[in-house]
Design a protein around this motif. Structure first.
Motif, mmCIF file in Angstrom:
data_model
loop_
_atom_site.group_PDB
_atom_site.id
_atom_site.type_symbol
_atom_site.label_atom_id
_atom_site.label_comp_id
_atom_site.label_asym_id
_atom_site.label_seq_id
_atom_site.Cartn_x
_atom_site.Cartn_y
_atom_site.Cartn_z
ATOM 1 N N ALA A 153 0.821 -1.213 0.000
ATOM 2 C CA ALA A 153 0.000 0.000 0.000
ATOM 3 C C ALA A 153 0.851 1.258 0.000
ATOM 4 C CB ALA A 153 -0.930 -0.009 1.222
ATOM 5 N N LEU A 154 2.063 1.183 0.527
ATOM 6 C CA LEU A 154 2.893 2.370 0.602
ATOM 7 C C LEU A 154 3.182 2.969 -0.762
ATOM 8 C CD1 LEU A 154 5.434 1.370 3.393
ATOM 9 C CD2 LEU A 154 3.716 3.165 3.508
ATOM 10 N N SER A 155 3.073 2.186 -1.810
ATOM 11 C CA SER A 155 3.380 2.694 -3.142
ATOM 12 C C SER A 155 2.153 3.323 -3.808
ATOM 13 C CB SER A 155 3.911 1.559 -4.028
ATOM 14 O OG SER A 155 2.908 0.578 -4.224
ATOM 15 N N ILE A 156 1.000 3.325 -3.134
ATOM 16 C CA ILE A 156 -0.226 3.902 -3.705
ATOM 17 C C ILE A 156 -0.292 5.365 -3.306
ATOM 18 C CG2 ILE A 156 -2.731 3.755 -3.797
ATOM 19 C CD1 ILE A 156 -2.464 0.820 -2.948
ATOM 20 N N PRO A 157 -0.088 6.292 -4.235
ATOM 21 C CA PRO A 157 0.018 7.698 -3.835
ATOM 22 C C PRO A 157 -1.314 8.393 -3.600
ATOM 23 C CG PRO A 157 0.406 7.476 -6.190
ATOM 24 C CD PRO A 157 0.210 6.086 -5.653
ATOM 25 N N GLN B 198 0.874 17.938 -7.720
ATOM 26 C CA GLN B 198 1.701 18.501 -6.654
ATOM 27 C C GLN B 198 2.863 17.553 -6.429
ATOM 28 O OE1 GLN B 198 0.009 19.506 -2.793
ATOM 29 N NE2 GLN B 198 2.043 19.911 -1.967
ATOM 30 N N HIS B 199 4.057 18.059 -6.704
ATOM 31 C CA HIS B 199 5.260 17.240 -6.618
ATOM 32 C C HIS B 199 5.713 17.114 -5.172
ATOM 33 C CE1 HIS B 199 6.012 17.090 -11.000
ATOM 34 N NE2 HIS B 199 5.377 18.256 -10.981
ATOM 35 N N PRO C 293 9.463 11.475 -5.646
ATOM 36 C CA PRO C 293 8.531 11.484 -6.785
ATOM 37 C C PRO C 293 7.425 10.444 -6.677
ATOM 38 C CG PRO C 293 10.799 11.689 -7.549
ATOM 39 C CD PRO C 293 10.865 11.385 -6.076
ATOM 40 N N GLU C 294 7.685 9.328 -5.991
ATOM 41 C CA GLU C 294 6.640 8.316 -5.835
ATOM 42 C C GLU C 294 5.489 8.796 -4.966
ATOM 43 O OE1 GLU C 294 8.255 4.661 -4.452
ATOM 44 O OE2 GLU C 294 9.565 4.381 -6.199
ATOM 45 N N ARG C 295 5.703 9.881 -4.229
ATOM 46 C CA ARG C 295 4.663 10.420 -3.348
ATOM 47 C C ARG C 295 3.924 11.607 -3.976
ATOM 48 N NH1 ARG C 295 4.535 6.661 0.866
ATOM 49 N NH2 ARG C 295 6.561 6.497 1.884
ATOM 50 N N SER C 296 4.295 12.008 -5.178
ATOM 51 C CA SER C 296 3.589 13.113 -5.820
ATOM 52 C C SER C 296 2.119 12.755 -5.995
ATOM 53 C CB SER C 296 4.222 13.437 -7.177
ATOM 54 O OG SER C 296 5.547 13.906 -7.010
ATOM 55 N N VAL C 297 1.246 13.773 -5.957
ATOM 56 C CA VAL C 297 -0.189 13.530 -6.032
ATOM 57 C C VAL C 297 -0.800 14.308 -7.189
ATOM 58 C CG1 VAL C 297 -0.521 12.932 -3.603
ATOM 59 C CG2 VAL C 297 -0.558 15.341 -4.281
ATOM 60 N N HIS C 298 -1.801 13.690 -7.802
ATOM 61 C CA HIS C 298 -2.560 14.340 -8.872
ATOM 62 C C HIS C 298 -3.831 14.909 -8.270
ATOM 63 C CE1 HIS C 298 -5.592 14.246 -12.245
ATOM 64 N NE2 HIS C 298 -4.652 15.028 -12.735
ATOM 65 N N MET D 260 9.012 18.845 5.626
ATOM 66 C CA MET D 260 10.063 18.601 4.635
ATOM 67 C C MET D 260 11.041 17.534 5.083
ATOM 68 S SD MET D 260 10.992 22.464 3.404
ATOM 69 C CE MET D 260 9.950 23.334 2.211
ATOM 70 N N ARG D 261 11.336 17.488 6.377
ATOM 71 C CA ARG D 261 12.388 16.585 6.867
ATOM 72 C C ARG D 261 11.849 15.247 7.374
ATOM 73 N NH1 ARG D 261 15.122 13.349 7.085
ATOM 74 N NH2 ARG D 261 17.181 13.007 8.055
ATOM 75 N N LEU D 262 10.699 15.277 8.063
ATOM 76 C CA LEU D 262 10.191 14.059 8.692
ATOM 77 C C LEU D 262 9.306 13.243 7.766
ATOM 78 C CD1 LEU D 262 9.311 15.507 12.210
ATOM 79 C CD2 LEU D 262 11.429 14.401 11.468
ATOM 80 N N SER D 263 8.979 13.796 6.600
ATOM 81 C CA SER D 263 8.163 13.108 5.610
ATOM 82 C C SER D 263 8.720 13.423 4.230
ATOM 83 C CB SER D 263 6.710 13.577 5.720
ATOM 84 O OG SER D 263 5.894 12.972 4.735
ATOM 85 N N ASP D 264 8.373 12.593 3.264
ATOM 86 C CA ASP D 264 8.714 12.933 1.877
ATOM 87 C C ASP D 264 7.440 12.995 1.023
ATOM 88 O OD1 ASP D 264 8.086 10.257 1.621
ATOM 89 O OD2 ASP D 264 10.056 9.631 0.902
ATOM 90 N N LYS D 265 6.300 13.184 1.714
ATOM 91 C CA LYS D 265 5.037 13.370 1.017
ATOM 92 C C LYS D 265 4.829 14.861 0.722
ATOM 93 C CE LYS D 265 2.901 9.273 3.103
ATOM 94 N NZ LYS D 265 1.757 8.697 3.848
ATOM 95 N N ALA D 266 3.860 15.160 -0.124
ATOM 96 C CA ALA D 266 3.517 16.544 -0.439
ATOM 97 C C ALA D 266 3.028 17.257 0.827
ATOM 98 C CB ALA D 266 2.454 16.578 -1.526
ATOM 99 N N TYR D 267 3.170 18.582 0.841
ATOM 100 C CA TYR D 267 2.862 19.344 2.058
ATOM 101 C C TYR D 267 2.154 20.646 1.717
ATOM 102 C CZ TYR D 267 7.106 21.757 0.541
ATOM 103 O OH TYR D 267 8.042 22.436 -0.204
ATOM 104 N N MET D 268 1.671 21.317 2.782
ATOM 105 C CA MET D 268 1.040 22.635 2.690
ATOM 106 C C MET D 268 1.951 23.670 3.323
ATOM 107 S SD MET D 268 -2.792 21.380 3.782
ATOM 108 C CE MET D 268 -3.668 22.846 3.256
#
Length: 514
Positions: A27-31, A108-109, A113-118, A190-198
């Motif tokens: 599941a971790l690869s499902i963005p 949103q990058h 890159p595997e965590r980018s979201v459409h 930015m540091r504790l995650s590599d997912k998109a942020y606000m």
């Protein structure tokens, strides 16, 4: 004798744990979610036209105030609006023309890159609770949030395979100065995650700090040509855009970063008590806000946002999970699609003060309409409690469990050869059972969603294991998730540059409480 033979129950649990771990890794690869369900629509074409006509009437005859922000008045006057003081009236149809440059969707990058979201189309992105000054857990109860709590929620969002986005103000870290806390908040994402942020929206300078830090993380040229930040811009409903939100929106739009233009409405206080009246106001406020963003930079990404719930007419307290709020979610989604814009709404909202049955059913009554309405960006998808005043550790992981169910529901019915299951009928005679057939054996690990919170065992086993209720099980789960957390790697030079910017900026000004 082997351990497995001696302790069959422990062996069974071991196998279940290994299966759960394999499913989680997968599941971790499902963005994000791509919905294969039709959207629910509650308004006819005629109904939509009525609401759109009423919104245009509000814009033309009542107007929208753009307070304390001359730049907005200048741009809107130049575009053809009637500006009297801070009141802006839009000639009928003008706002529709101005928002035509909004992209129907965007990427949103993320730094991974595997965590980018459409954002847009048939896709749904879940983001955590946002803006709570308090936090809550079973051990310490309700208290003001700290930067440690903030970091913990970022870690939990990173650890959950069902949370696609790191979010923004997952709680308010009140132990840090108001004018400096945004730096540590953005850095935590930015540091504790590599997912998109606000990003920060509490002052234009803080929005600019988010842009500057993003340029360090991604590169200046990259962020001017790509979106790496999606940030929340709330209207001061009814029918007011204030200088704080307008200033932050201008910074983000000027730098090609996305804004969620969102009326924040509790019907009966900040809008009419009727759903149709509220939707007309929502549309008018969105059209006005997005018009400004597009005048700043045509083509800057923007999301049609709405936060609508109801009030208790007896006490004035906010209420959640109501049928009127669900109808507003469905109707606003239809209006957003008519504007050809991505849509934000809903989440897992409740008024309960603890993660109890009220919290569960109110959240479900918000989350399910959110999915079926076709929301593209879902803030407050996990952790929201007490009408948004508290971010709850236990409810966060309970909500994430429900988000996992939404992933399965959104896939719709599998009509592949395997999904049709005809092989099983060839193996099982009438009156038999399907437990041992080949089709079941081939699919048993993934056939049904397996909750990480629910207890489906016998009452005897439940009693033997401590008679734990769902919040107690969730308490153990979030603690384990934090104990198992490992930070994603980051380039040491980039990390050093981020910290250097933050420390230099903090040193440049005294602590302030506003």
């Amino acid at each position: 004798m082997s351990e497995e033979v001696q302790n069959p129950r422990e062996a069974r649990r071991g196998r279940e744990a290994r299966r759960a771990a394999r499913a989680q890794r997968s599941a971790l690869s499902i963005p994000y979610i791509t919905r294969n369900l039709p959207v629910t629509e509650v308004l006819s074409a005629e109904g939509l036209e009525i609401i759109e006509h009423n919104a245009e009437t509000i814009l033309q005859e009542v107007g929208i105030e753009f307070r304390d922000y001359p730049r907005a008045l200048e741009l809107l006057r130049g575009a053809g609006c009637d500006v009297q003081g801070e009141r802006v009236r839009f000639p009928r149809g003008l706002a529709r023309k101005l928002i035509a440059t909004v992209p129907a969707d965007y990427i949103q990058h993320a730094r991974n890159p595997e965590r980018s979201v459409h954002i847009g189309g048939k896709d749904t992105v879940f983001a955590p609770v946002y803006g709570s000054p308090f936090v809550h857990d079973l051990d310490r109860g309700r208290r003001y949030g700290t930067i440690e709590d903030f970091q913990n929620f970022v870690k939990l969002a990173y650890a959950s395979p069902y949370m696609h986005h790191s979010g923004g103000t997952v709680c308010e870290p009140v132990d840090l100065p108001v004018n400096k806390r945004h730096l540590e908040m953005v850095y935590a994402h930015m540091r504790l995650s590599d997912k998109a942020y606000m990003g920060s929206v509490t002052h234009p300078d803080r929005a600019q700090d988010t842009v500057n830090l993003s340029a360090i993380l991604f590169g200046e040229e990259f962020i001017q040509n790509n979106t790496v930040c999606t940030s929340l811009i709330n209207a001061n409903s009814p029918m007011v855009w204030d200088n704080t939100m307008l200033g932050a929106a201008e910074v983000y739009a000027r730098n090609n970063q996305a804004t969620i233009i969102t009326p924040f409405i509790l019907s009966g206080a900040m809008s009419p008590v009727t759903v149709a009246g509220t939707l007309a106001q929502v549309l008018a406020e969105v059209l006005a806000g997005v018009s400004f963003v597009q005048l700043v930079r045509p083509g800057a990404p923007a999301i049609f946002g709405t936060f609508v719930s109801t009030l208790s007419m007896q006490s004035g307290a906010p209420t959640f999970g109501t049928p009127e709020a669900a109808l507003a979610i469905y109707g606003a989604a239809q209006l957003a699609r008519r504007c050809n814009m991505p849509f934000r709404t809903g989440g897992s909202l409740c008024a309960s003060k603890v993660p109890d049955a009220q919290a569960a059913y109110e959240s479900a009554q918000t989350l399910i309409p959110t999915l079926h309405a076709g929301a593209n960006f879902v803030l407050h998808a996990a952790g929201w409690m007490e009408g948004g005043l508290a971010s709850s550790y236990e409810k966060f992981v309970m909500d994430c469990d429900q988000l996992g169910m939404m992933h399965v529901l959104a896939k719709g019915i599998d009509l592949s050869e395997n999904g049709q299951g005809m092989q099983a009928f060839g193996e099982v005679a009438p009156g038999g059972h399907f437990l041992g057939c080949g089709h079941t054996q081939a699919n048993f690990e993934t056939a049904f969603y397996r909750s990480s919170i629910a207890d489906n065992n016998s009452v005897e086993q439940w009693e033997a294991e401590g008679r734990l209720d769902a919040p107690q099980r969730a308490n153990a789960l979030w603690k384990k998730m934090l104990a198992d957390y490992e930070a994603p790697p980051i380039d040491p030079g980039v990390d050093e540059a981020l910290r250097e910017y933050i420390e230099r900026k903090k040193a440049s000004m005294p602590d302030a409480s506003h």
